[in-house]
Design an enzyme around this catalytic site. Structure first.
Site, mmCIF file in Angstrom:
data_model
loop_
_atom_site.group_PDB
_atom_site.id
_atom_site.type_symbol
_atom_site.label_atom_id
_atom_site.label_comp_id
_atom_site.label_asym_id
_atom_site.label_seq_id
_atom_site.Cartn_x
_atom_site.Cartn_y
_atom_site.Cartn_z
ATOM 1 N N ILE A 58 5.980 -0.823 6.051
ATOM 2 C CA ILE A 58 6.467 0.557 6.072
ATOM 3 C C ILE A 58 5.403 1.495 6.623
ATOM 4 O O ILE A 58 5.700 2.437 7.364
ATOM 5 C CB ILE A 58 6.889 0.995 4.655
ATOM 6 C CG1 ILE A 58 8.077 0.165 4.173
ATOM 7 C CG2 ILE A 58 7.240 2.486 4.617
ATOM 8 C CD1 ILE A 58 8.417 0.365 2.711
ATOM 9 N N TYR A 98 3.199 -3.088 -12.809
ATOM 10 C CA TYR A 98 3.728 -2.467 -11.592
ATOM 11 C C TYR A 98 4.602 -1.265 -11.933
ATOM 12 O O TYR A 98 4.455 -0.174 -11.347
ATOM 13 C CB TYR A 98 4.523 -3.488 -10.789
ATOM 14 C CG TYR A 98 5.171 -2.929 -9.546
ATOM 15 C CD1 TYR A 98 4.399 -2.555 -8.449
ATOM 16 C CD2 TYR A 98 6.553 -2.763 -9.461
ATOM 17 C CE1 TYR A 98 4.987 -2.027 -7.298
ATOM 18 C CE2 TYR A 98 7.152 -2.246 -8.325
ATOM 19 C CZ TYR A 98 6.366 -1.881 -7.248
ATOM 20 O OH TYR A 98 6.946 -1.361 -6.113
ATOM 21 N N LYS A 114 4.067 2.820 -10.984
ATOM 22 C CA LYS A 114 5.044 3.583 -10.212
ATOM 23 C C LYS A 114 5.538 4.808 -10.983
ATOM 24 O O LYS A 114 5.804 5.866 -10.401
ATOM 25 C CB LYS A 114 6.217 2.684 -9.799
ATOM 26 C CG LYS A 114 5.823 1.645 -8.758
ATOM 27 C CD LYS A 114 5.288 2.346 -7.518
ATOM 28 C CE LYS A 114 4.572 1.435 -6.568
ATOM 29 N NZ LYS A 114 4.051 2.137 -5.392
ATOM 30 N N THR A 127 9.018 -6.613 3.020
ATOM 31 C CA THR A 127 7.616 -6.546 3.426
ATOM 32 C C THR A 127 6.832 -7.602 2.655
ATOM 33 O O THR A 127 7.374 -8.303 1.801
ATOM 34 C CB THR A 127 6.995 -5.162 3.140
ATOM 35 O OG1 THR A 127 6.892 -4.996 1.712
ATOM 36 C CG2 THR A 127 7.849 -4.046 3.717
#
Length: 354
Positions: free
Chosen positions: A82, A236, A240, A271
């Protein structure tokens, strides 16, 4: 979300053996594995929902953007995924782009590929930036300052996902450092440049790449590193949610100085971020079929970073549209507590004052 160049290779060598030893009885183990199983279940249900949603809802592209000639952007992890596609957009709009990542050579090679593909406008400079090292963040900010350039857009793009336990040289768990803490510090160091470059018609912008996973995140205020009960998925999600909370608080504190802060969920994108996701590795063709491309993932990033249609900060965007963030991200007491504790971790006396 893209990953800072070379970051994945180094973190891939992390071994679970480095995890702190945990002493617990049978009930403790049962509780641990039950909560881990629940986290997996909720996480994958959320991911499945977003994949279906993205298949059913038409993909939106950036609007309200004109030439950006003369404007400058900094992006972390801009050498692949990205991040690289965001760089492509910025260059096509005639911007000067400063890319930060661990492997300068690979970033320069990625830019050369863009040039060979016909992207002839804009200017690029690549500097080393390791978000696992607070000293490296300071060095990157100093290198940018030495350029004597204005700064109109900061895209905090780099990130990691579901990595095994490890801590950085500064003693911070890797998800916390790469996804959140390093970007908090970088924003602090670059804020004076953004404030000085802002105008009434074009406020400077900070764009944080969060994730829909922030909806199931929780901040462990007593143990940011999650040393007592580590789970890559929870680590994670926590990072975030922290990014989302940081975005709202940053906007509240910096809007008067002409700096808007916004957060983005780029979509479920194919990705290297998915290299620790079992189904994506087992069925790569399925992943490439149902996940968004990096180019599609960059669209909301570019829209939020540059569109004149985006007039208010402190917002969360999906598919180029403003969306309600998690209720947990809106709690002002928790956001201010996180802000203060983060400043303590980074030894920041006053945010944005260098």
């Amino acid at each position: 979300m893209a990953v800072a160049d070379g970051q994945q290779r180094r973190l891939g060598e992390a071994q679970l053996a480095g995890h702190p030893k945990i002493t617990m009885g049978n009930e403790g183990y049962i509780y641990k594995w039950a909560t881990t199983l629940w986290t997996y279940l909720v996480l994958y249900l959320l991911g499945a929902w977003y994949m279906v949603k993205e298949l059913l809802v038409p993909h939106r592209t950036p609007t309200g953007i004109s030439s950006q000639k003369g404007r400058v952007a900094v992006i972390t992890g801009g050498g692949r995924g990205i991040g690289l596609q965001t760089v492509r957009h910025f260059l096509q709009l005639e911007m000067t782009v400063i890319i930060g990542g661990r492997d300068v050579k690979s970033m320069e090679e990625a830019v050369s590929r863009l040039r060979s593909e016909g992207v002839s406008t804009g200017t690029v400079k690549c500097f080393e930036l390791d978000l696992c090292s607070l000293a490296s963040v300071h060095n990157f900010a100093k290198a940018f300052t030495n350029l004597g350039m204005p700064l109109h857009v900061l895209v905090n793009n780099a990130g990691i996902m579901f990595w095994p336990w490890n801590v950085t040289e500064d003693g911070h768990e890797h998800h916390w450092s790469v996804n959140y803490l390093g970007h908090f510090l970088l924003t602090h160091l670059l804020t004076p440049h953004m404030a000085a470059s802002s105008t009434l018609n074009q406020p400077s912008r900070v764009v944080n790449l969060s994730s829909s996973v922030h909806y199931i995140g929780a901040i462990n205020f007593d143990d940011f590193n999650n040393e007592k009960d580590y789970s890559p998925q929870r680590a994670y999600a926590q990072s975030k949610l922290a990014q989302m909370m940081f975005t709202i608080t940053l906007n509240e504190r910096m809007a008067k100085q002409g700096v808007l802060a916004l957060a983005v969920h780029p979509g479920v994108v194919a990705t290297e971020l998915f290299q620790h996701v079992a189904w994506a590795q087992t069925f790569p063709r399925l992943a490439s079929t149902f996940l968004k491309t990096p180019s599609q993932g960059s669209d909301t990033v570019v829209h939020v970073a540059l569109s004149q249609e985006v007039k208010e900060g402190g917002q969360y965007y999906e598919n180029c549209q403003c969306t309600q963030p998690a209720a947990s991200a809106l709690k002002s007491d928790d956001r201010n507590r996180l802000w203060d504790l983060t400043c303590c971790q980074l030894d920041i006396q006053e945010f944005g004052k260098i």
